[in-house]
Motif scaffolding. Sequence first.
Motif, PDB file in Angstrom:
ATOM      1  N   PHE A   1       0.831  -1.202   0.000  1.00 25.90           N
ATOM      2  CA  PHE A   1       0.000   0.000   0.000  1.00 25.90           C
ATOM      3  C   PHE A   1       0.864   1.251   0.000  1.00 25.90           C
TER       4      PHE A   1
ATOM      5  N   TYR B   1       1.075   3.805  -3.225  1.00 30.31           N
ATOM      6  CA  TYR B   1       0.487   5.143  -3.052  1.00 30.31           C
ATOM      7  C   TYR B   1       1.531   6.247  -3.155  1.00 30.31           C
TER       8      TYR B   1
ATOM      9  N   VAL C   1      -2.708  -1.225  -5.898  1.00 32.06           N
ATOM     10  CA  VAL C   1      -2.820   0.148  -5.394  1.00 32.06           C
ATOM     11  C   VAL C   1      -2.345   1.147  -6.453  1.00 32.06           C
TER      12      VAL C   1
ATOM     13  N   VAL D   1      -4.994   2.156  -9.004  1.00 35.72           N
ATOM     14  CA  VAL D   1      -6.166   2.943  -8.621  1.00 35.72           C
ATOM     15  C   VAL D   1      -6.072   4.306  -9.309  1.00 35.72           C
TER      16      VAL D   1
ATOM     17  N   LEU E   1      -8.725   9.643  -6.241  1.00 34.80           N
ATOM     18  CA  LEU E   1      -8.137  10.182  -5.024  1.00 34.80           C
ATOM     19  C   LEU E   1      -8.162  11.701  -5.022  1.00 34.80           C
TER      20      LEU E   1
ATOM     21  N   ARG F   1      -9.881   8.920   2.636  1.00 37.57           N
ATOM     22  CA  ARG F   1      -9.455   8.591   1.273  1.00 37.57           C
ATOM     23  C   ARG F   1      -8.912   7.165   1.216  1.00 37.57           C
ATOM     24  N   PHE F   2      -8.273   6.756   2.298  1.00 38.71           N
ATOM     25  CA  PHE F   2      -7.741   5.396   2.341  1.00 38.71           C
ATOM     26  C   PHE F   2      -8.860   4.365   2.501  1.00 38.71           C
TER      27      PHE F   2
ATOM     28  N   LEU G   1      -9.224   4.200  -1.620  1.00 42.99           N
ATOM     29  CA  LEU G   1      -8.065   3.369  -1.965  1.00 42.99           C
ATOM     30  C   LEU G   1      -8.278   1.906  -1.586  1.00 42.99           C
TER      31      LEU G   1
END
Length: 259
Positions: free
Chosen positions: A89, A93, A151, A154, A159, A172-173, A177
């Motif tokens: 993750f 990200y 991830v 995405v 986001l 947001r997570f 996400l």
Amino acid sequence: MRVTPSPPGRARGRLVPALGAAGAVLTLWYLLARSGAVAPGLLPTPAQTAAALADSARSGLLAADLGVSLARAGQGFALGAVAGGALGFATGYLPGLSAAVTPVVSFLRPIPAIALVPLATAWFGIGETAKRLLIAYAVLLAVWLYVHDGVSRVPVSHLRAARTLGAPLHRRFTEVLLPAAAPALLAALRYGASVALLALVAAELGGADSGLAYRLQVDGQFLRVDRMFAGLLVLGLLGVAVDLLLAALGRRVVHWSAA
């Protein structure tokens, strides 16, 4: 959200081909064992393998070895999955972190767990710590790859839209996400579980006094091929059972994904 169970006809449609394939494999196995193509005593029939498995179960060895191996694989899998998922993750990200971590992980991934057995034994001895860390190492690399890829795929626009609407980082997570990457996380866990069993065999062959792979090694020294086949059968069935369990869990939790 309520999850709609699969229709009975759909379940039967999956079961019939699986049973047919299993029957075909057993038939070919039996014919090959009786054909004489393999030296007698080196390829047991399905019935002989089942008898060896039943004998191991009656003696209590199967339950003892299975319990030990499940504990090792489960603990190593949990440690590796948590670490690999968190790292995946983070690198998926954060592009800057990905640029730093990805080359290191790419270097480590081709190194199999069995190649690290001597080093792990030298560092941690022949106890349980070395075995669990070897399994965790293999699972971490496998889980990281799937989660990082999921991830990173995405859409950034999702986001950005959430941030524009004022959603804080934790929302947001959890609301953007995590749901978007959940199918990749499920795939990572299923693959990581199979890797955990592979690493378990490497860890137990590297030095153990109990466990499924240890029993395979002992039976091999005495050429008890029927018991070896029984042990391989248990390992295979264990892998199938774990995969089916994770797939069923995924259908309930990640219900928007075709697990």
